[in-house]
Design an enzyme around this catalytic site. Sequence first.
Site, mmCIF file in Angstrom:
data_model
loop_
_atom_site.group_PDB
_atom_site.id
_atom_site.type_symbol
_atom_site.label_atom_id
_atom_site.label_comp_id
_atom_site.label_asym_id
_atom_site.label_seq_id
_atom_site.Cartn_x
_atom_site.Cartn_y
_atom_site.Cartn_z
ATOM 1 N N ILE A 154 0.834 -1.195 0.000
ATOM 2 C CA ILE A 154 0.000 0.000 0.000
ATOM 3 C C ILE A 154 0.875 1.253 0.000
ATOM 4 C CG2 ILE A 154 -1.887 1.220 1.120
ATOM 5 C CD1 ILE A 154 -2.483 -1.674 0.008
ATOM 6 N N ASP A 237 -8.624 3.031 -13.666
ATOM 7 C CA ASP A 237 -8.593 3.666 -14.985
ATOM 8 C C ASP A 237 -7.930 5.036 -14.887
ATOM 9 O OD1 ASP A 237 -9.785 1.582 -16.301
ATOM 10 O OD2 ASP A 237 -11.792 2.465 -16.324
ATOM 11 N N ARG A 265 30.969 14.035 -22.708
ATOM 12 C CA ARG A 265 31.895 12.911 -22.724
ATOM 13 C C ARG A 265 32.677 12.855 -24.038
ATOM 14 N NH1 ARG A 265 35.019 9.420 -19.794
ATOM 15 N NH2 ARG A 265 34.918 7.279 -20.589
ATOM 16 N N GLN A 276 27.414 8.342 -34.940
ATOM 17 C CA GLN A 276 26.100 8.011 -35.505
ATOM 18 C C GLN A 276 25.308 7.055 -34.626
ATOM 19 O OE1 GLN A 276 25.565 5.365 -39.064
ATOM 20 N NE2 GLN A 276 24.913 7.269 -40.046
ATOM 21 N N GLU A 360 -0.576 -0.963 -10.144
ATOM 22 C CA GLU A 360 -1.856 -0.519 -10.714
ATOM 23 C C GLU A 360 -2.214 -1.286 -11.990
ATOM 24 O OE1 GLU A 360 -2.808 3.626 -10.672
ATOM 25 O OE2 GLU A 360 -1.496 4.009 -8.971
ATOM 26 N N THR A 362 -0.513 -4.963 -13.891
ATOM 27 C CA THR A 362 0.695 -5.340 -14.631
ATOM 28 C C THR A 362 0.489 -5.152 -16.136
ATOM 29 O OG1 THR A 362 -0.010 -7.632 -14.870
ATOM 30 C CG2 THR A 362 1.251 -7.079 -12.880
#
Length: 381
Positions: A154, A237, A265, A276, A360, A362
């Site tokens: 919860i 929902d 970097r 690319q 909520e 899977t």
Amino acid sequence: MLTDEQLMIQSMVREFSRKVVAATAAERDQTKEFPADNFKKMGELGLMGMMVPTEYGGEGTDTVSYVLALSEIAYSCASTAVVMSVHNSIVCESLVKFGTEEQKKKYLPRLSSAEWIGAFALTEPQAGSDPVSQMTAAERDGKYYVINGNKRFITSGKNGGLIIITAKTDESERHKGISAFLVENGTPGLIVGREEDKMGLRASDTTDLIFENCRVPAENMLGKEGEGFKIAMTALDCGRIGIAAQSVGVAQAALDAAVKYSKDREQFGQNICKFQGIRWTIAEMATEIEAARQLMFSAARMKDKGEKFTQQASMAKLFASEMVNRIVGKALQLHGGYGFTKDYPVERMYRDARVFTIYEGTSEIQRIVISDHVIKDKRQS
């Protein structure tokens, strides 16, 4: 296609999120400190009752404005975002849709101001994706219902002030025998169980809730007896649009971090963003995020128009939650070995995002919901 008001809300929340929420996100990930101070400020800004009507202390905004705000909070701290999502999408929305006038006046102002945080208790040790198998029961005893059972995983179970809980009131009626109740934290018989030590979302507490002869006033039933399953599915929902928004926010943060790192970097005498392979990866990441964002907006706009949006909410949740896991994985890869350290935020994002395909509903459950709607529509046509 956003309105001036929606853009203003997005800009305001973006500034707050990146100046205030982001400042302690990494530290809270380590200490597991609940961001109560942030929620107080968010309550003052109107972010904890965004879709609550103004007469009950909310802002009365639309769902599109809400998902824009939620995405911006998730960009800086997924732990803060998940609490905001459950609080707004599930608890406040359920009260607005199913609460009595007395319940709305009593609870919505306290929720909208963030005096209380809302929690939602459906899952049990043996009932996750199959809520009809829940064992928690509520028996009528005069002016009260006596609740016994155990809820698991919860969100805000410890820090929540008001909890919407589902419990069986008639075993023989299966899903039509489930009812919903409003339970204030601190009610005798409500015990906060162990707090989970999670991979991610560590500043958001996740606990068991144990009910031992917990007496709840009958007037605290949300909706009618037997409507608990309907209320829970309606709430989910709304919540699934919230998960899509969280996913978009975290994914955008991961992309931005990866782009920044690729510009800084240097390898083989040039910034890696000039290679690319890196550029194509960034292009793919940006495209996936935009696709998820549009699915999120589509579901939110359907909800705002009063249209049925169950299928679209599941599509948005499925695609966005799967997308964010791909994006953070690529962002971490672009950081090389540094991405595997806690010196860079993509490590935390990688851990935070993993649960998005689980809670909520899977990804597997979303596929069932979507296919049921598609097959049903095909049959009708």
